[in-house]
Design a protein around this motif. Sequence first.
Motif, PDB file in Angstrom:
ATOM      1  N   GLY A 114      51.626  48.930  42.807  1.00  0.00           N
ATOM      2  CA  GLY A 114      50.633  50.012  42.791  1.00  0.00           C
ATOM      3  C   GLY A 114      49.051  49.343  42.338  1.00  0.00           C
ATOM      4  N   LEU A 115      49.134  48.229  41.576  1.00  0.00           N
ATOM      5  CA  LEU A 115      47.842  47.476  41.407  1.00  0.00           C
ATOM      6  C   LEU A 115      47.363  46.943  42.371  1.00  0.00           C
ATOM      7  CD1 LEU A 115      48.963  46.060  37.817  1.00  0.00           C
ATOM      8  CD2 LEU A 115      47.215  47.784  38.140  1.00  0.00           C
ATOM      9  N   THR A 116      48.191  46.228  43.442  1.00  0.00           N
ATOM     10  CA  THR A 116      47.754  45.404  44.390  1.00  0.00           C
ATOM     11  C   THR A 116      47.148  46.593  45.760  1.00  0.00           C
ATOM     12  OG1 THR A 116      49.212  43.838  44.104  1.00  0.00           O
ATOM     13  CG2 THR A 116      48.528  43.884  46.371  1.00  0.00           C
ATOM     14  N   GLU A 117      48.011  47.607  45.959  1.00  0.00           N
ATOM     15  CA  GLU A 117      47.500  48.786  46.727  1.00  0.00           C
ATOM     16  C   GLU A 117      46.151  49.092  46.130  1.00  0.00           C
ATOM     17  OE1 GLU A 117      50.018  52.125  46.181  1.00  0.00           O
ATOM     18  OE2 GLU A 117      48.981  53.045  48.109  1.00  0.00           O
ATOM     19  N   ASP A 118      45.848  49.434  44.943  1.00  0.00           N
ATOM     20  CA  ASP A 118      44.713  49.921  44.384  1.00  0.00           C
ATOM     21  C   ASP A 118      43.379  48.968  44.876  1.00  0.00           C
ATOM     22  OD1 ASP A 118      45.936  52.343  43.467  1.00  0.00           O
ATOM     23  OD2 ASP A 118      45.678  51.475  41.520  1.00  0.00           O
ATOM     24  N   ALA A 119      43.783  47.630  44.353  1.00  0.00           N
ATOM     25  CA  ALA A 119      42.545  46.615  44.529  1.00  0.00           C
ATOM     26  C   ALA A 119      42.504  46.473  46.053  1.00  0.00           C
ATOM     27  CB  ALA A 119      43.140  45.189  44.063  1.00  0.00           C
ATOM     28  N   GLY A 137      42.575  33.781  36.333  1.00  0.00           N
ATOM     29  CA  GLY A 137      41.171  33.848  36.185  1.00  0.00           C
ATOM     30  C   GLY A 137      40.605  33.587  37.606  1.00  0.00           C
ATOM     31  N   ASP A 138      41.592  33.490  38.866  1.00  0.00           N
ATOM     32  CA  ASP A 138      40.907  33.321  40.270  1.00  0.00           C
ATOM     33  C   ASP A 138      40.647  34.457  40.882  1.00  0.00           C
ATOM     34  OD1 ASP A 138      40.874  30.483  39.704  1.00  0.00           O
ATOM     35  OD2 ASP A 138      43.018  30.619  40.141  1.00  0.00           O
ATOM     36  N   ALA A 139      39.673  34.426  41.883  1.00  0.00           N
ATOM     37  CA  ALA A 139      39.810  35.447  42.898  1.00  0.00           C
ATOM     38  C   ALA A 139      39.850  35.071  44.467  1.00  0.00           C
ATOM     39  CB  ALA A 139      38.223  35.894  42.841  1.00  0.00           C
ATOM     40  N   VAL A 140      40.186  35.824  45.151  1.00  0.00           N
ATOM     41  CA  VAL A 140      40.375  35.618  46.556  1.00  0.00           C
ATOM     42  C   VAL A 140      39.844  36.691  47.429  1.00  0.00           C
ATOM     43  CG1 VAL A 140      42.570  37.007  46.216  1.00  0.00           C
ATOM     44  CG2 VAL A 140      42.459  35.230  48.198  1.00  0.00           C
ATOM     45  N   SER A 141      39.421  36.227  48.622  1.00  0.00           N
ATOM     46  CA  SER A 141      38.603  37.039  49.653  1.00  0.00           C
ATOM     47  C   SER A 141      39.471  37.136  50.852  1.00  0.00           C
ATOM     48  CB  SER A 141      37.506  36.279  50.298  1.00  0.00           C
ATOM     49  OG  SER A 141      36.412  36.255  48.988  1.00  0.00           O
ATOM     50  N   PRO A 142      40.419  38.496  51.067  1.00  0.00           N
ATOM     51  CA  PRO A 142      41.171  38.505  52.277  1.00  0.00           C
ATOM     52  C   PRO A 142      40.547  37.890  53.481  1.00  0.00           C
ATOM     53  CG  PRO A 142      41.077  40.267  51.152  1.00  0.00           C
ATOM     54  CD  PRO A 142      39.994  39.529  50.559  1.00  0.00           C
ATOM     55  N   LEU A 143      41.102  37.369  54.527  1.00  0.00           N
ATOM     56  CA  LEU A 143      40.464  36.986  55.572  1.00  0.00           C
ATOM     57  C   LEU A 143      39.626  38.003  56.702  1.00  0.00           C
ATOM     58  CD1 LEU A 143      43.401  34.192  57.301  1.00  0.00           C
ATOM     59  CD2 LEU A 143      40.887  33.659  56.232  1.00  0.00           C
ATOM     60  N   SER A 144      40.358  39.107  56.337  1.00  0.00           N
ATOM     61  CA  SER A 144      39.631  40.152  57.217  1.00  0.00           C
ATOM     62  C   SER A 144      38.609  41.020  56.515  1.00  0.00           C
ATOM     63  CB  SER A 144      40.840  41.317  57.595  1.00  0.00           C
ATOM     64  OG  SER A 144      41.787  40.440  58.480  1.00  0.00           O
ATOM     65  N   ALA A 145      38.316  40.398  55.205  1.00  0.00           N
ATOM     66  CA  ALA A 145      37.458  41.178  54.349  1.00  0.00           C
ATOM     67  C   ALA A 145      36.641  40.099  53.704  1.00  0.00           C
ATOM     68  CB  ALA A 145      37.838  42.245  53.501  1.00  0.00           C
ATOM     69  N   PRO A 146      36.107  39.072  54.137  1.00  0.00           N
ATOM     70  CA  PRO A 146      35.633  37.926  53.728  1.00  0.00           C
ATOM     71  C   PRO A 146      34.576  38.134  52.836  1.00  0.00           C
ATOM     72  CG  PRO A 146      34.925  37.951  55.959  1.00  0.00           C
ATOM     73  CD  PRO A 146      35.822  39.256  55.751  1.00  0.00           C
ATOM     74  N   THR A 147      33.827  39.150  52.624  1.00  0.00           N
ATOM     75  CA  THR A 147      32.642  39.159  51.807  1.00  0.00           C
ATOM     76  C   THR A 147      33.149  40.013  50.378  1.00  0.00           C
ATOM     77  OG1 THR A 147      32.276  41.274  52.709  1.00  0.00           O
ATOM     78  CG2 THR A 147      31.027  39.728  53.717  1.00  0.00           C
ATOM     79  N   VAL A 148      34.480  40.293  50.248  1.00  0.00           N
ATOM     80  CA  VAL A 148      34.820  40.793  49.012  1.00  0.00           C
ATOM     81  C   VAL A 148      35.819  39.941  48.199  1.00  0.00           C
ATOM     82  CG1 VAL A 148      34.692  43.343  49.741  1.00  0.00           C
ATOM     83  CG2 VAL A 148      36.633  42.087  49.933  1.00  0.00           C
ATOM     84  N   ALA A 149      35.769  39.892  47.164  1.00  0.00           N
ATOM     85  CA  ALA A 149      36.479  39.093  46.053  1.00  0.00           C
ATOM     86  C   ALA A 149      37.421  40.011  45.482  1.00  0.00           C
ATOM     87  CB  ALA A 149      35.650  38.592  45.339  1.00  0.00           C
ATOM     88  N   VAL A 150      38.782  39.734  45.313  1.00  0.00           N
ATOM     89  CA  VAL A 150      39.922  40.444  44.594  1.00  0.00           C
ATOM     90  C   VAL A 150      40.259  39.529  43.601  1.00  0.00           C
ATOM     91  CG1 VAL A 150      42.124  41.358  45.032  1.00  0.00           C
ATOM     92  CG2 VAL A 150      40.740  41.390  46.887  1.00  0.00           C
ATOM     93  N   LEU A 151      40.130  40.212  42.463  1.00  0.00           N
ATOM     94  CA  LEU A 151      40.426  39.110  41.218  1.00  0.00           C
ATOM     95  C   LEU A 151      42.114  39.287  41.098  1.00  0.00           C
ATOM     96  CD1 LEU A 151      37.867  40.776  38.741  1.00  0.00           C
ATOM     97  CD2 LEU A 151      37.727  38.744  39.894  1.00  0.00           C
ATOM     98  N   VAL A 152      42.648  38.056  40.965  1.00  0.00           N
ATOM     99  CA  VAL A 152      44.049  37.918  40.674  1.00  0.00           C
ATOM    100  C   VAL A 152      44.342  39.057  39.478  1.00  0.00           C
ATOM    101  CG1 VAL A 152      46.048  36.368  40.416  1.00  0.00           C
ATOM    102  CG2 VAL A 152      44.273  35.602  41.857  1.00  0.00           C
ATOM    103  N   ALA A 153      43.540  38.682  38.321  1.00  0.00           N
ATOM    104  CA  ALA A 153      44.089  39.448  37.216  1.00  0.00           C
ATOM    105  C   ALA A 153      44.160  40.912  37.396  1.00  0.00           C
ATOM    106  CB  ALA A 153      42.862  39.138  36.240  1.00  0.00           C
ATOM    107  N   ASP A 154      43.377  41.541  38.373  1.00  0.00           N
ATOM    108  CA  ASP A 154      43.653  42.953  38.738  1.00  0.00           C
ATOM    109  C   ASP A 154      44.998  43.299  39.490  1.00  0.00           C
ATOM    110  OD1 ASP A 154      41.210  43.481  37.669  1.00  0.00           O
ATOM    111  OD2 ASP A 154      40.098  43.635  39.681  1.00  0.00           O
ATOM    112  N   LEU A 155      45.593  42.137  39.952  1.00  0.00           N
ATOM    113  CA  LEU A 155      47.001  42.377  40.527  1.00  0.00           C
ATOM    114  C   LEU A 155      48.171  42.474  39.700  1.00  0.00           C
ATOM    115  CD1 LEU A 155      46.238  40.193  43.984  1.00  0.00           C
ATOM    116  CD2 LEU A 155      45.440  42.703  43.182  1.00  0.00           C
ATOM    117  N   LEU A 156      48.051  41.587  38.740  1.00  0.00           N
ATOM    118  CA  LEU A 156      49.402  41.191  37.862  1.00  0.00           C
ATOM    119  C   LEU A 156      49.217  42.449  37.050  1.00  0.00           C
ATOM    120  CD1 LEU A 156      48.250  37.548  37.450  1.00  0.00           C
ATOM    121  CD2 LEU A 156      50.484  38.464  38.416  1.00  0.00           C
ATOM    122  N   PRO A 157      50.655  42.538  36.713  1.00  0.00           N
ATOM    123  CA  PRO A 157      50.782  44.108  35.737  1.00  0.00           C
ATOM    124  C   PRO A 157      50.791  43.601  34.332  1.00  0.00           C
ATOM    125  CG  PRO A 157      52.938  43.145  36.648  1.00  0.00           C
ATOM    126  CD  PRO A 157      51.858  42.315  37.399  1.00  0.00           C
TER     127      PRO A 157
END
Lengths: 192, 195
Positions: free
Chosen positions: A53-58, A172-192
């Motif tokens: 659910g968290l990953t879907e939201d993010a 503490g890291d962030a990742v940008s999807p290859l297909s959305a390179p301008t946005v940053a997804v925080l790993v902390a937001d994905l972890l329950p």
Amino acid sequence: MAASSVRTKHWTRVEYERLIDLGAFRPGERLELVGGAVVVREPQGGPHAAAVGLTEDALRQAFGVGWTVRTHSPIALDEDSEPEPDIAVVAGSRRDHRHVHPSRPVLIVEVADSSLEFDRREKASLYARAGIADYWILDLGGQVLEVYREPVAAPHSRYGHRYGATITLSAGDAVSPLSAPTVAVLVADLLP
Amino acid sequence: MREIVTSPVRTKRWTRLEYERLIDLGAFAPDERLELLGGQLVVREPQGRPHATGIRLVARALRVVFGPDWNIEAQLPVALDEESEPEPDIAVVPGSRRDHRRVHPSRPVLIVEVADSSLEFDRREKASLYARAGIADYWILSLGGQVLEVYREPVAAPHARYGHRYGVTITLSAGDAVSPLSAPTVAVLVADLLP
């Protein structure tokens, strides 16, 4: 055990979809077709469901309009595979795929607890063979996000392909999807 | 060989009823040769001529010794247990052929597998499966070894593939004879079974 000539039935994706249409499976069965084998998906625990659910939201927030973030939906990956990844991001709207399952998500995410080794070996090789450019494993045990990219041929891996680049990211890291390179997804937001 | 995978991932285990429904629904290609063993759909490999000859010889010899009140069935389904429907090379079942037109027979008094490349599979997997089902008399005709292996007295065995094995194994050569448990007064010459 000695090599033997015994092998189990290898299903094609077309046969598998026909089984579904014929009602061959019980309503509650969670299955996917992986390299010709009908594989049982294990029941999800609370942390697993929360992480999906968290990953879907993010990802919905990161990708925005023009993309569909699907959970546990079939992907027509190849001739003998129809997996149902925890998360798949595909171009277009939900109605675009009402007749045929999407085949080329721009990003697949598997949330791994007990399935970690399977997601790393079998599924990574399967997705690499299909040319999935961006594959993430959210490892609940290790509390990290593994990012797999650059699929390459690899004769000794399960399906003849693997990912050439692997990056492991912590909370503490962030990742940008290859297909959305301008946005940053925080790993902390994905972890329950 | 299907190694025991240490990961929690498992393939779908089909029940025998599901498998029979798949057949009724026409889910398999007409030329597919499959059998259900412990929930897995196992592909039957094409047979060589010695294998086919072995089946014919065993069928003929058993027909002679069992007589008209028994069916000697070659590669027909046996409703063995809830998750198995093997098609043994030979199964000896009591009664007439029409007795089983609605349901497959479930308890042959004798099963024979003719083994060439399948020898290890017939010894480990199938022996354990048949032992679990209580099949009292199981023979493997080993074409490579030119011997008949006779398995009897199924017993529980937690480490065997299906939790059971045969307590007694006898290996017979071409000069030997064997009496089926269900036809104890007759003798089958091993030499008559070998191609």
